[in-house]
Design an enzyme around this catalytic site. Structure first.
Site, PDB file in Angstrom:
ATOM      1  N   LYS A 129      43.456  35.207  36.502  1.00  0.00           N
ATOM      2  CA  LYS A 129      42.138  35.437  35.887  1.00  0.00           C
ATOM      3  C   LYS A 129      42.296  36.519  34.827  1.00  0.00           C
ATOM      4  CE  LYS A 129      38.679  34.156  39.291  1.00  0.00           C
ATOM      5  NZ  LYS A 129      37.613  34.621  40.200  1.00  0.00           N
ATOM      6  N   LYS A 211      46.477  36.699  48.674  1.00  0.00           N
ATOM      7  CA  LYS A 211      45.992  36.280  47.349  1.00  0.00           C
ATOM      8  C   LYS A 211      46.839  35.132  46.815  1.00  0.00           C
ATOM      9  CE  LYS A 211      43.905  36.943  43.222  1.00  0.00           C
ATOM     10  NZ  LYS A 211      43.198  37.788  42.314  1.00  0.00           N
ATOM     11  N   GLU A 221      39.440  28.032  41.051  1.00  0.00           N
ATOM     12  CA  GLU A 221      38.220  28.360  41.799  1.00  0.00           C
ATOM     13  C   GLU A 221      37.233  27.201  41.912  1.00  0.00           C
ATOM     14  OE1 GLU A 221      37.004  32.537  41.462  1.00  0.00           O
ATOM     15  OE2 GLU A 221      34.947  31.824  41.414  1.00  0.00           O
ATOM     16  N   ARG A 225      39.215  29.424  46.447  1.00  0.00           N
ATOM     17  CA  ARG A 225      39.331  30.711  45.733  1.00  0.00           C
ATOM     18  C   ARG A 225      38.009  31.479  45.740  1.00  0.00           C
ATOM     19  NH1 ARG A 225      42.862  32.220  40.393  1.00  0.00           N
ATOM     20  NH2 ARG A 225      42.284  34.408  40.391  1.00  0.00           N
ATOM     21  N   HIS A 232      31.668  40.410  46.365  1.00  0.00           N
ATOM     22  CA  HIS A 232      31.584  40.594  44.916  1.00  0.00           C
ATOM     23  C   HIS A 232      30.241  40.221  44.303  1.00  0.00           C
ATOM     24  CE1 HIS A 232      35.844  41.256  45.289  1.00  0.00           C
ATOM     25  NE2 HIS A 232      35.963  41.499  44.003  1.00  0.00           N
TER      26      HIS A 232
HETATM   27  N1  GLY Z   1      39.431  38.656  42.091  1.00  0.00           N
HETATM   28  C1  GLY Z   1      39.062  37.395  42.549  1.00  0.00           C
HETATM   29  C2  GLY Z   1      39.956  36.305  42.099  1.00  0.00           C
HETATM   30  O1  GLY Z   1      41.018  36.561  41.574  1.00  0.00           O
HETATM   31  O2  GLY Z   1      39.610  35.152  42.230  1.00  0.00           O
END
Ligand code: GLY
Length: 351
Positions: A129, A211, A221, A225, A232
């Site tokens: 990202k 991660k 995403e 994800r 958040h």
């Molecule tokens: N920080 C959240 C993501 O990388 O999806």
């Protein structure tokens, strides 16, 4: 997206020079911020000339179009081509903005990330990202583009200030909550105020593995994800409000306070265990203190949440949990539920 190489090392300079040897390129550019600049030069002095260093002001309030244009112009005037390579050395602001600049310059040049903060090691530099803030909204413009390699050297953490260490720790707490109870318990036991850096290194490796697993399965995403967004939706609203009111808070602090809210919502909506929520909230209060606001701010916080990227059709969608490691995605909450959550937060945290 291509698979991302993540290398743990105790010698970032050596790892970088090996990465540069393996990554064919014509010109090299190194992006850093004014604070990280001292850390950066010893890493690249053998491979990069001083004029190839691009420096931007430090701090998330400089993750802007102005900084971006400065980087694009430096690449352009320095003769960067599509075969050029950029190395981003710094915290999440540098790796996010640098990744965005690289991913858009001449429709995309390759880049390597060397995160120097805990937040950037466990989260920002991994998973592709990139982005900048716009109009007071976090990461409003960006791309998905993996770094060629992420080089993680936890020695940088020994000189990181305590606030930034705690900020990154909040993302580790989130990773533990979406994965394993043992990891969550281990983080609550660890003394982040007087860290044992040897133990912290193993905790960082575990966190990055969470991660890596999630972003490998769902790089853009569409589903899983979204679990990384736990904490958040509210966290970004707190962060944006803090910027607006001229008292900016660190990202990880806002996420920690957002976790309190979203675990409470998880208890209400998806039967998350109440005792785990209370233990986590108590840990967060002790470690991060409290973000204070009164009920006159609820409408504004709600409006900020409507900008969250997970939303659709004007509905605010949360990533919640039914237990540690059990993710419930796309949980729409009403305004009433959100206000109730903010009431709970203020009462629990003494805000
Ligand atoms: N920080 C959240 C993501 O990388 O999806």
């Amino acid at each position: 997206m291509e698979i991302q190489r993540i290398l743990f090392t105790t010698n970032a300079a050596e790892a970088l020079s090996e990465a540069l040897r393996l990554t064919d390129h014509d010109r090299l550019f190194v992006l850093t911020d004014a604070v990280t600049a001292q850390l950066c030069w010893p890493l690249v002095s053998e491979t990069c000339r001083e004029e190839q260093l691009v420096t931007i002001p430090a701090g998330d309030d400089h993750k802007t179009t102005d900084s971006l244009i400065h980087v694009w112009q430096s690449l352009s005037s320095g003769g960067a081509s599509r075969r050029s390579l950029m190395v981003n050395i710094g915290g999440g602001m540098v790796t996010d903005l640098g990744g965005f600049a690289a991913s858009t310059f001449k429709r995309g040049i390759r880049f390597i990330n060397i995160p120097t903060t805990l937040l950037s090691m466990v989260d920002a530099s991994v998973g592709g990202k990139t982005g900048i803030n716009l109009g007071g909204l976090k990461n409003e413009v960006g791309t998905f583009r993996n770094a060629e390699e992420v080089i993680i050297d936890t020695h940088f953490l020994r000189t990181l200030d305590a606030d930034n260490l705690r900020s990154g720790y909040a993302e580790m707490l989130k990773h533990a909550l979406i994965s394993r109870r043992e990891d969550w318990a281990e983080l609550l036991r660890f003394d982040i105020f007087r860290p044992d850096f040897g133990v912290l290194q193993t905790l960082v490796e575990k966190s990055v593995e969470v991660k890596r697993r999630v972003v490998t399965e769902d790089p853009e995403e569409h589903g899983l994800r979204k679990s990384l967004n736990l904490g958040h939706t509210v966290g970004h609203a707190f962060e944006s409000l803090s910027l607006r009111t001229g008292h900016p808070v660190l990202h990880g602090y806002a996420v920690a306070w957002g976790l309190v809210c979203e675990l409470y919502l998880s208890c209400k909506r998806t039967a998350f265990p109440h005792d785990v929520m209370l233990q986590t909230a108590a840990f967060i209060k002790e470690t991060y203190g409290t973000y204070s606001f009164d009920c006159k701010r609820y409408e504004e916080l709600y409006e900020l949440m409507t900008h969250d990227k997970k939303n659709a059709n004007g509905i605010i969608n949360f990533s919640l949990l039914s237990d540690i490691g059990q993710v419930c995605l796309n949980q729409a909450a009403t305004k009433e539920e959100i206000f109730d959550m903010l009431d709970f937060y203020r009462e629990m945290m003494g805000a």
